[in-house]
Design a protein around this motif. Structure first.
Motif: not given
Ligand code: ASP
Length: 424
Positions: A287-291, A323-328, A364-373, A403-409
């Motif tokens: 889903t590309t989303s930790s939320a 907590n978004m280490d993958g995003t960071a 400050g990045t929301p846990a939804v697809p594409g938010a990181g960029i 990949f980064r969402s999977a790591i965030n979770v």
């Molecule tokens: N999609 C990521 C997440 O939900 C956030 C991001 O875009 O980096 O964890």
């Protein structure tokens, strides 16, 4: 919860429309078109090339405008809803310790990301032709010694938050949002409730705009890839491939770090940790989303890992939000890559400040697809790297986002396992 299920519905729709497949096809078409245009370069007139380049970059620029329009509101509302989602007691008992743990792992992630990006230096393999100008921040002008540290710290508290919004000063905005969030938690429930509802609404409105803008992404990718390849030839493919490799390597190192924590502190076999977590990790990946994966993560923590409910109920939702280490990791490597692409030399101090900004930005990045960029764009803006740099990496965004969402979770579940052992 209502908000979350609405969000999940939207995500399901986005997945059903197979955005990633469209982006992949658009990327291939863009590279093909770019190669054709590049081979015809000498036969075409200069004005025709300029006109073509302008039209090709139009969808990308339109996407960027829409994203920039809501960027600040999205970041502020996302932090505020994250904090106001828990109670003052929860925040005091477990939250503060969890926040401290989240901060440490995010710093580790950014440090590893910096090393990987510096060692691989993917941006150096990109053709020259991009130009940027590093903005000296106020803090840069201060000589760095013990006497100036208090002033540096004070500078991250904005005198005028509106000014920070205009200049895109991310760090001050995150500090501002955290202070306001804690102040909201001190309000009586009658007053706090409508504020919370309004913040949720602001976040949803921004996300609706992002979802709309996402529809342009395949066209943006096609145009941008075509214009980059048309002007620079195949040289940029090498640099972009190394960039993807650097991000994937960074995320892999982060996974090793989590497995070590789980093994040493949590006393759990890493393989069995991954097996027990797989449902949540795979859901975040697809889903590309930790939320979207949060309800499953909660279930995994309570049922598979037998972690106390009182702990999981705070750590998983708070972790999914901040907590978004993958995003960071992604933002850090992308930032350094783009600085290299634009030929900007990052000094020790400006690199340090940018990295602190990225730690705050990932929060400050929301846990939804594409938010990181999207949030990365504001980090670039606050450092003087052209926000258009985002267009250089947008083609790879979807796959790296998975990949980064999977790591965030994975990071949130690691936090649960570790804190369960530490906070007895
Ligand atoms: N999609 C990521 C997440 O939900 C956030 C991001 O875009 O980096 O964890």
């Amino acid at each position: 919860m209502e908000n979350l299920s609405a969000l999940s519905e939207k995500l399901k729709h986005l997945i059903e429309s197979k955005l990633w497949a469209k982006v992949l096809i658009a990327m291939c078409l863009g590279i093909g078109l770019g190669l054709v245009l590049n081979s015809l370069k000498d036969q075409l007139s200069v004005s025709l090339v300029a006109t073509l380049a302008n039209w090709l970059s139009f969808p990308g620029k339109l996407f960027m405008k829409l994203i920039q329009m809501i960027m600040i509101a999205l970041i502020v509302s996302s932090i505020l809803t994250g904090i106001t989602g828990s109670s003052l007691e929860q925040l005091k008992n477990v939250g503060i310790k969890a926040l401290f743990y989240f901060l440490i792992t995010t710093i580790v992630s950014v440090a590893v990301g910096t090393l990987v990006a510096m060692l691989i230096s993917p941006g150096k393999y990109m053709p020259v032709g991009f130009k940027g100008e590093l903005l000296p921040s106020d803090t840069d002008k201060l000589p760095f010694n013990m006497a100036t540290i208090p002033d540096m710290l004070l500078r991250i508290i904005p005198e005028n938050p509106l000014q920070s919004m205009i200049t895109g000063d991310m760090l001050s905005l995150v500090v501002f949002s955290v202070i306001i969030g804690v102040a909201i938690l001190h309000l009586s429930p009658q007053i706090a409730q409508p504020v919370g509802k309004m913040l949720e609404a602001v976040q949803s409105i921004c996300m609706n705009i992002v979802n709309g803008a996402m529809k342009i992404v395949p066209f943006a990718v096609l145009g941008i890839m075509a214009s980059i390849i048309a002007t620079t030839g195949t040289e940029s493919i090498h640099g972009l491939a190394l960039y993807v490799l650097a991000v994937l390597l960074g995320l892999f190192l982060l996974l090793i770090f989590y497995l070590l924590l789980v093994f040493v502190i949590g006393k759990i076999n890493p393989i069995s940790f991954l097996k027990k977590s797989k449902d949540a990790i795979l859901l975040a990946f697809s889903t590309t989303s930790s939320a979207a994966a949060m309800p499953v993560s909660l279930n995994v923590a309570i049922v598979n890992f037998k972690i106390r409910k009182s702990l999981s109920n705070i750590i998983i939702p708070l972790g999914a939000t901040i907590n978004m280490d993958g995003t960071a990791m992604y933002q850090c490597i992308s930032f350094i890559f783009l600085a290299q692409v634009y030929g900007l030399e990052l000094g020790f101090l400006s690199l340090g400040i940018s990295m602190i900004t990225i730690v705050a930005a990932s929060i400050g990045t929301p846990a939804v697809p594409g938010a990181g960029i999207i949030v990365l764009a504001s980090v670039l803006q606050s450092s003087g790297i052209p926000t258009e740099g985002v267009m250089v990496i947008i083609g790879m965004e979807r796959i790296l986002g998975m990949f980064r969402s999977a790591i965030n979770v994975t990071g949130d579940l690691t936090a649960c396992v570790v804190l369960d052992k530490v906070l007895v």
